[in-house]
Design an enzyme around this catalytic site. Structure first.
Site, short mmCIF file in Angstrom:
data_model
loop_
_atom_site.label_atom_id
_atom_site.label_comp_id
_atom_site.label_asym_id
_atom_site.label_seq_id
_atom_site.Cartn_x
_atom_site.Cartn_y
_atom_site.Cartn_z
N GLU A 28 0.82 -1.21 0.00
CA GLU A 28 0.00 0.00 0.00
C GLU A 28 0.85 1.27 0.00
OE1 GLU A 28 -2.79 -0.48 3.23
OE2 GLU A 28 -4.14 -1.66 1.98
N GLU A 69 -6.82 -7.68 -0.90
CA GLU A 69 -7.22 -7.63 0.51
C GLU A 69 -8.63 -7.11 0.63
OE1 GLU A 69 -4.86 -5.33 3.24
OE2 GLU A 69 -3.00 -5.87 2.23
C1 GLA Z 1 -4.23 -2.69 4.93
C2 GLA Z 1 -2.89 -3.36 4.99
C3 GLA Z 1 -2.87 -4.61 5.81
C4 GLA Z 1 -3.67 -4.43 7.07
C5 GLA Z 1 -5.08 -4.04 6.68
C6 GLA Z 1 -6.01 -3.92 7.86
O1 GLA Z 1 -4.97 -3.05 3.85
O2 GLA Z 1 -2.34 -3.64 3.73
O3 GLA Z 1 -1.53 -4.91 6.13
O4 GLA Z 1 -3.10 -3.46 7.86
O5 GLA Z 1 -5.03 -2.80 6.05
O6 GLA Z 1 -7.30 -3.57 7.45
#
Ligand code: GLA
Length: 672
Positions: free
Chosen positions: A155, A314
């Protein structure tokens, strides 16, 4: 598949799994993990994302043994690995050596080690160390049989994107020199004649640090562009290293296309640089109908992927842990959420994370395997979703069919969100969300598009917020309408050029000709004030914004009944060439935007689908088959008409001319 790296190597079904952080558990737990993964139908997991400190214990001292054993175990169990480069969390030893690589915020405060993503992206020390661990991983695992996909960093853009330190300042000046060549050019682009900001020496040009009053908007806008580019360069360095040392394995990095927490990256540029576009999406848990935002995120991600399939890397099985009130998902919501992403082009559904953490900041975040273990609703839903996705393998490679496009431009938002605008209540993101919701409720499937993209394939194009427009986008929209398109534009669009400068003449400079009007004066409204609009035998309500529109070729369709612009045009339609351009000069609710959409759809020749509210129907078109996804978010059973007979893939039942979708359920029909 359109290019050789467009799919995780060796994955022969939809991707199903999640972030897997086995380093938080003793190795005996790993065996249970893979046994349960197999039970749940997991096909791929993301590993090693936060593991730099465990892999490189001190500079140059490596411990790959545990990762070797983990990848071997995954391979023995037929589970593919999405292997992270752990460059989002440099270890403590790195900051001991290079405290200057910790980022500095706009106020001049340096962040500390202890969270994650504390990175100055202009730091040569960080760039070297990140490339070094990436190289080690690539050399060691390039040919490991479990390796399917490289997952660079995590991210990018959050939790901090910009660093305002001196190293970044020097980097910013180099970037500006490339862009403007000379200081007179920069002075002109930034409008430094205003408030005596004129520069005579490059060394005086700095990041837009905290100023006592509003800073120079053009400087801030270039800073946002520079920040995006600096981060993207770091991604490209790692990607190029992986391509060189690990040929044949695609490279991704997880985007957050529609999350308002991450608006610092211009994903139009990023989408071109990855082999597979992947995305993370989290519901705004408390929002009613948050499945609409989910759909928007998926549509936007598909657009960033250039219409190609993409991958949801995710989302959550239930509650997250970082919102104010982390509302748990209701029974069935996990499956509906996953299926909606797949319907809109994702080639799978992955989660954060596989097994819930016992310690650390995310221990209250849901997981595929929750603290409650396998005797839990979440686990049963995870197993059932795995089986359902297992029966949808044939949708891979098919493409979503859209009815309309919405224009979207991060750079325009960066500009609009700067200080001292006519009304801070007019928020570009809110407009995009609301107009998207209007399209969703009309059962229109939309693509998103960059304002300079070819729009010829869309009968209808919506522009909910496009404050900044280039000359090329202005020409593009005019061409689109003249050639027969239907354009619907919202207020405060086409106002400034790429330097946040108002072009000569009345607003909206970039859109005057295509809309057939000028705006004599903005008339923002007081907090809570509403205005009535009358026309077409229908009254609409606006808030936040009104203005004095002067038609110059456009016809008035709705007029202001009251408020500052009472008696003046409010919503207009301009016939131009073979098409028409609508203008909506106030802030309307999704329902009232819908009234304009109904008229615009008829201009565009779009026949609206007659479907029940909150029943989401999306089509994916493959080489030999069509797939119709129907997701019922409502609490009553729904009937969806079908274009032709087919097979419902989740139940295996044949279907003819209509399909019953039980309340809360998903159905997927394959037509020949
Ligand atoms: C993000 C991160 C993950 C985790 C999630 C929690 O998407 O990439 O590592 O921290 O948030 O919601």
């Amino acid at each position: 598949m359109d290019h050789p790296l467009s799919w995780p190597l060796g994955l022969d079904s939809l991707a199903y799994g999640g972030d897997y952080n086995p380093e938080q558990w003793p190795e005996e737990v790993w065996r249970e993990d893979v046994r349960l993964m197999r039970q749940a139908g997991v096909t791929m997991v993301s590993v090693g994302i936060f593991s730099w400190a465990l892999l490189e214990i001190e500079r140059g001292m490596y411990n790959f043994g545990w990762l070797d054993r983990l990848l071997d175990l995954l391979d023995e169990n037929g589970i593919r690995a999405d292997l992270g480069t752990p460059t989002v969390v440099p270890p403590a030893w790195f900051y001991r050596e290079h405290p200057e690589a910790l980022p500095v915020n706009r106020e001049g405060i340096r962040y500390e080690f202890g969270g994650r993503g504390a990175i100055c992206h202009s730091s040569p020390a960080y760039q070297d160390a990140a490339l070094s661990i990436t190289e080690k991983l690539a050399r060691r695992y390039a040919t490991h049989p479990a390796l399917a996909l490289w997952h660079v960093h995590n991210e990018y853009g959050v939790p901090v994107s910009a660093c305002y330190c001196e190293t970044s300042a020097a980097h910013f000046r180099r970037w500006l020199t490339d862009r403007y060549r000379t200081l007179p050019e920069l002075n002109s682009a930034w409008g430094t004649a205003f408030w005596g900001q004129r520069y005579v020496q490059w060394q005086d040009v700095r990041p837009p640090r905290l100023t006592p009053t509003a800073g120079n908007p053009a400087q801030q806008l270039d800073w946002a562009r520079f920040t995006n580019d600096a981060i993207l360069d770091n991604f490209k360095r790692e990607r190029d290293m992986l391509h060189r040392l690990s040929p044949g394995i695609p490279v991704t990095t997880n985007f957050m296309t529609a999350l308002s927490q991450c608006e610092s990256l211009d994903y139009w540029a990023w989408g071109r640089e990855v082999d597979i576009v992947s995305n993370d999406h989290y519901l705004v848990a408390e929002a009613e109908r948050n499945h609409v935002n989910l759909a928007m995120s998926a549509d936007l991600t598909r657009a960033v992927a250039g219409g190609r399939p993409w991958l949801l890397l995710e989302h959550s099985t239930s509650a997250v842990n970082w919102q104010h009130r982390n509302i748990a998902k209701r029974p069935g919501e996990l499956a509906r959420n996953s299926m909606a992403h797949v319907a809109r082009g994702s080639e799978g559904a992955m989660f954060f994370q596989w097994r819930a953490s016992r310690f650390g900041a995310e221990k209250f975040h849901s997981a595929m395997l929750p603290h409650a273990g396998t005797e839990s609703r979440i686990w049963r839903e995870v197993v059932s979703l795995g089986a359902d996705l297992g029966s949808l393998g044939s949708v891979r490679g098919s493409r979503v069919k859209a009815d309309a496009a919405i224009l979207w431009d991060w750079q325009s938002w960066w500009a609009q969100k700067l200080e001292w605008r006519p009304s801070t209540d007019l928020d570009p993101r809110e407009r995009a969300d609301t107009w998207y919701a209007a399209a969703y409720d009309h059962h229109l499937t939309v693509d998103f598009a960059h304002p300079e993209a070819d729009l010829g394939e869309y009968p209808l194009v919506l522009v909910p917020a496009l404050y900044l427009m280039t000359e090329a986008s202005s020409r593009n929209l005019a061409r689109y309408v003249r050639n027969g398109g239907t354009l619907v534009v919202s207020c405060f669009s086409g106002i400034v050029d790429s330097h946040d400068t108002v072009p000569p003449g009345p607003h909206p400079g970039a859109l005057r000709d295509v809309l057939g009007l000028t705006v004599e004066e903005f008339a923002p409204l007081r907090a809570g004030e509403q205005v009535l609009l009358a026309g077409e035998g229908q009254q609409l309500t606006g808030d936040v914004w009104s203005e004095f529109v002067v038609p110059r070729g456009a016809d008035t369709v709705w007029s202001y009944v009251d408020g500052p612009a009472a008696g003046h045009p409010a919503i207009t339609r301009h016939p131009l060439g073979y098409g028409s351009a609508w203008y909506v000069s106030s802030r309307l609710s999704a329902r009232d935007v819908g009234a304009v959409l109904t008229r615009a759809c008829s201009d565009a020749g779009l026949i609206e689908r007659r479907l029940p509210h909150d029943v989401e129907v999306v089509e994916r078109v493959g080489a030999t088959n069509h797939y119709l996804f129907a997701i019922n978010h409502s609490s009553t059973d729904a009937v969806v008409p079908l274009p032709s007979p087919g097979t419902e893939l989740l139940t295996g039942a044949p279907v003819t001319d209509e399909l019953t979708v039980p309340a809360g359920a998903t159905r997927v029909v394959r037509h020949a």
